[in-house]
Scaffold this active site. Structure first.
Site, PDB file in Angstrom:
ATOM      1  N   ASP A   6       7.457   7.317  -7.063  1.00 49.10           N
ATOM      2  CA  ASP A   6       7.198   5.887  -6.918  1.00 49.10           C
ATOM      3  C   ASP A   6       7.332   5.227  -8.280  1.00 49.10           C
ATOM      4  O   ASP A   6       6.565   5.525  -9.198  1.00 49.10           O
ATOM      5  CB  ASP A   6       5.790   5.660  -6.350  1.00 49.10           C
ATOM      6  CG  ASP A   6       5.404   4.188  -6.298  1.00 49.10           C
ATOM      7  OD1 ASP A   6       6.304   3.348  -6.114  1.00 49.10           O
ATOM      8  OD2 ASP A   6       4.199   3.879  -6.447  1.00 49.10           O
ATOM      9  N   THR A  10       4.891  -0.833 -13.842  1.00 49.05           N
ATOM     10  CA  THR A  10       4.500  -0.382 -15.178  1.00 49.05           C
ATOM     11  C   THR A  10       4.702   1.101 -15.428  1.00 49.05           C
ATOM     12  O   THR A  10       4.698   1.535 -16.576  1.00 49.05           O
ATOM     13  CB  THR A  10       3.011  -0.707 -15.442  1.00 49.05           C
ATOM     14  OG1 THR A  10       2.206  -0.115 -14.414  1.00 49.05           O
ATOM     15  CG2 THR A  10       2.788  -2.220 -15.440  1.00 49.05           C
ATOM     16  N   SER A  11       4.869   1.910 -14.382  1.00 52.10           N
ATOM     17  CA  SER A  11       4.960   3.354 -14.617  1.00 52.10           C
ATOM     18  C   SER A  11       5.659   4.060 -13.461  1.00 52.10           C
ATOM     19  O   SER A  11       5.830   3.501 -12.375  1.00 52.10           O
ATOM     20  CB  SER A  11       3.559   3.948 -14.806  1.00 52.10           C
ATOM     21  OG  SER A  11       2.790   3.811 -13.610  1.00 52.10           O
ATOM     22  N   TYR A  79       8.924 -10.245   7.908  1.00 56.73           N
ATOM     23  CA  TYR A  79       9.919 -10.991   7.141  1.00 56.73           C
ATOM     24  C   TYR A  79      11.241 -11.098   7.910  1.00 56.73           C
ATOM     25  O   TYR A  79      11.749 -10.099   8.425  1.00 56.73           O
ATOM     26  CB  TYR A  79      10.188 -10.295   5.808  1.00 56.73           C
ATOM     27  CG  TYR A  79       9.235 -10.639   4.691  1.00 56.73           C
ATOM     28  CD1 TYR A  79       7.887 -10.910   4.937  1.00 56.73           C
ATOM     29  CD2 TYR A  79       9.672 -10.668   3.371  1.00 56.73           C
ATOM     30  CE1 TYR A  79       7.017 -11.215   3.910  1.00 56.73           C
ATOM     31  CE2 TYR A  79       8.811 -10.977   2.335  1.00 56.73           C
ATOM     32  CZ  TYR A  79       7.487 -11.245   2.608  1.00 56.73           C
ATOM     33  OH  TYR A  79       6.627 -11.542   1.579  1.00 56.73           O
ATOM     34  N   ASP A  88       6.976  -1.303  -1.972  1.00 47.17           N
ATOM     35  CA  ASP A  88       5.623  -0.753  -2.095  1.00 47.17           C
ATOM     36  C   ASP A  88       4.724  -1.299  -0.982  1.00 47.17           C
ATOM     37  O   ASP A  88       3.893  -0.566  -0.417  1.00 47.17           O
ATOM     38  CB  ASP A  88       5.024  -1.050  -3.473  1.00 47.17           C
ATOM     39  CG  ASP A  88       5.156  -2.508  -3.888  1.00 47.17           C
ATOM     40  OD1 ASP A  88       5.954  -3.258  -3.286  1.00 47.17           O
ATOM     41  OD2 ASP A  88       4.439  -2.907  -4.823  1.00 47.17           O
ATOM     42  N   THR A 112      -0.903  -4.321 -10.748  1.00 45.64           N
ATOM     43  CA  THR A 112      -0.463  -5.415 -11.611  1.00 45.64           C
ATOM     44  C   THR A 112      -0.517  -6.733 -10.847  1.00 45.64           C
ATOM     45  O   THR A 112      -0.976  -7.757 -11.353  1.00 45.64           O
ATOM     46  CB  THR A 112       0.965  -5.157 -12.118  1.00 45.64           C
ATOM     47  OG1 THR A 112       1.010  -3.886 -12.777  1.00 45.64           O
ATOM     48  CG2 THR A 112       1.394  -6.239 -13.080  1.00 45.64           C
TER      49      THR A 112
END
Length: 232
Positions: A6, A10-11, A79, A88, A112
């Site tokens: 994943d 940020t990581s 959507y 995610d 985040t």
């Protein structure tokens, strides 16, 4: 053994999946001979991901990137332009739908950004919201105002602030909690489950009844996406 990857904002995180169990993975010391397939999701860019996929290719291991679809195994996306939904969020919904079938749920991934998605008991995703994460809420104010300041030692709490740092942090927390409560109003049943994930998921989960915290929610969603996609 499956390698699940994943790539977030940020990581990069990776785990191994075998016989229904998640195991930790040292990406610097992967036993490629034991890996049967690589399944990954990518929100941000990652050179490390490119390196891992290249290594998998040298071992003739198939790699699959998880994508959002209008329907998957009975789960239906709200959507119209499904590609605009973050992968995610879709994976977290897949986990909630798979682990708690026929259960209306609010799925909250607090990292985040904080994402809130509403799922009814028929597998219909009703939509959701994207909020700044708790840290982004506080930093945006400290960076754009002259007299609002933070204190790294001040925790987030559901109480009235009596100084600037806890007024700031507690305001961010209760604003997020309020959004979650509003999401509940979009379900016709009071018997709904709150599912939390992400770095601040456990903090938020502690303020709600009928709730769970699952730090591996998105990783589990990767595995379930692969299994459901194979059937479709």
């Amino acid at each position: 053994m499956r390698l699940l990857i994943d790539v977030g904002n940020t990581s990069l995180k990776a785990v191994l999946w075998e016989n229904g169990q998640i195991q930790p993975c040292d990406i610097n010391n992967i036993s490629w001979q034991q890996i049967t397939v690589v399944i990954y999701a990518c929100v941000g860019r990652s050179e490390l991901l490119k390196q891992l996929l290249a290594q998998a290719k040298t071992h003739n291991i198939d790699c699959f990137e998880a994508t959002v679809s209008s329907e998957l195994g009975g789960l239906r996306c709200a959507y119209q332009q499904v590609g605009n939904l973050g992968i995610d969020r879709w994976l977290a919904l897949i986990s909630g739908y798979t682990l708690y079938p026929n259960m209306a749920a609010i799925v909250v991934d607090a990292g985040t950004a904080t994402t809130i998605d509403v799922l009814n008991n028929d597998g219909q995703h009703l939509g959701g919201w994207i909020l700044p994460g708790l840290d982004l809420m506080t930093s945006s104010l400290t960076q754009n105002t002259q007299r609002v300041f933070d204190d790294a030692n001040t925790p987030f709490a559901n109480e009235l602030g009596k100084n600037t740092p806890n007024g700031l942090k507690n305001g961010a927390l209760v604003a997020t909690m309020g959004a979650i409560e509003q999401a509940r109003l979009h379900l016709k049943t009071k018997n709904s489950l709150l599912i939390f994930a992400g770095g601040y998921g456990q903090l938020l989960q502690g303020h709600f009844s009928q709730s769970i915290f699952d730090p591996m929610l998105v990783m589990k969603g990767l595995n379930y996406w692969y299994e459901l996609a194979k059937k479709s």
